[in-house]
Write a protein that holds these residues in place. Structure first.
Motif, PDB file in Angstrom:
ATOM      1  N   LYS A 151      46.836 -12.173  16.589  1.00  0.00           N
ATOM      2  CA  LYS A 151      47.252 -13.368  17.327  1.00  0.00           C
ATOM      3  C   LYS A 151      47.295 -13.071  18.829  1.00  0.00           C
ATOM      4  O   LYS A 151      47.621 -11.951  19.215  1.00  0.00           O
ATOM      5  CB  LYS A 151      48.648 -13.805  16.861  1.00  0.00           C
ATOM      6  N   PRO A 152      46.931 -14.071  19.634  1.00  0.00           N
ATOM      7  CA  PRO A 152      46.730 -15.489  19.339  1.00  0.00           C
ATOM      8  C   PRO A 152      45.349 -15.864  18.789  1.00  0.00           C
ATOM      9  O   PRO A 152      45.071 -17.051  18.640  1.00  0.00           O
ATOM     10  CB  PRO A 152      46.960 -16.156  20.693  1.00  0.00           C
ATOM     11  N   ASP A 180      52.165 -17.684  18.874  1.00  0.00           N
ATOM     12  CA  ASP A 180      52.007 -18.472  17.653  1.00  0.00           C
ATOM     13  C   ASP A 180      51.427 -19.849  17.966  1.00  0.00           C
ATOM     14  O   ASP A 180      50.557 -20.355  17.244  1.00  0.00           O
ATOM     15  CB  ASP A 180      53.358 -18.634  16.954  1.00  0.00           C
ATOM     16  N   ALA A 183      47.736 -19.564  18.607  1.00  0.00           N
ATOM     17  CA  ALA A 183      47.007 -19.278  17.369  1.00  0.00           C
ATOM     18  C   ALA A 183      46.828 -20.560  16.557  1.00  0.00           C
ATOM     19  O   ALA A 183      45.744 -20.834  16.022  1.00  0.00           O
ATOM     20  CB  ALA A 183      47.746 -18.227  16.548  1.00  0.00           C
TER      21      ALA A 183
END
Length: 226
Positions: A151-152, A180, A183
């Motif tokens: 991630k991302p 997050d 992502a």
């Protein structure tokens, strides 16, 4: 933006088949554990305490990214060696399961949802799930060790969607950081922010009791009594 509660517009949670969770800061409160771990590395190297910005960074990134961010390039080999000597089990007292998460997971499973994890945490993830009594709820568990790009980058979410046979609009990703958020946006899935109103999210979740109440208006389920 909507706040998750029993009065929220039910259309915001309709059509879902898969719920994906970040780990640190969502499934568990691991902030103190991470501060102890990375603080010990810096202390062993004779470096001062982390800044607030560094604390946020190490809490949301992979182990390698975190160490490289808080340790000078010429001390990295030492830093990684110190990390290898530290037993993750010793951090167990600092891991705390998020309030209401286990009950929420039981309800989701009873209601027919598929559950998965997409985390920046690496090899310690299985131990963390065991220590917090969250084993067996998730498949797959995507860690930074099993993706080529953490991630991302959306690779982890793509792999979950493929494993579950679902479309992006049938997935909600619950996370607590801009990593997050990015992502989720890159993968085209719904993003639900956990306890951070500054994030750009379709739904903001303050606690797992509230999001469960919101979802119960759309989905029938019967979680075991505790």
């Amino acid at each position: 933006m909507a706040i998750a509660n029993s009065l929220m517009n039910p259309r915001l949670v309709e059509g879902l088949k898969t719920i994906v969770f970040d780990n640190d800061g969502v499934l568990i409160d691991s902030y103190e554990a991470n501060m102890v771990y990375y603080g010990t590395i810096r202390s062993e190297l004779g470096l001062g305490p982390m800044t607030e910005a560094e604390k946020y960074y190490v809490h949301t990134r992979t182990h390698e990214e975190a160490v490289r961010h808080i340790v000078p390039a010429d001390r990295l080999e030492q830093a990684f060696a110190i990390g290898r000597t530290m037993n993750q089990a010793d951090l167990a007292p600092y891991f705390k399961r998020s309030d209401g998460i286990r009950e929420f997971l039981w309800w989701l499973r009873a209601a027919g949802f598929q559950l998965a994890v997409n985390t920046s945490r690496g090899e310690s993830m299985n131990l963390v799930l065991k220590l917090t009594d969250l084993e067996g709820f998730f498949h797959p568990v995507i860690t930074s060790c099993v993706v080529s790009k953490p991630k991302p980058h959306p690779e982890g979410l793509y792999r979950i969607m493929e494993a579950h046979g679902v479309r992006p609009d049938e997935v909600a990703y619950i996370g607590d950081s801009v990593v997050d958020q990015r992502a989720a946006q890159a993968a085209g899935v719904r993003f639900w922010a956990y306890r951070d109103p500054a994030l750009d999210a379709e739904v903001h979740v303050e606690d797992f009791w509230s999001i469960r109440a919101a979802m119960q208006r759309c989905y029938k389920g019967c979680a075991p009594a505790f």
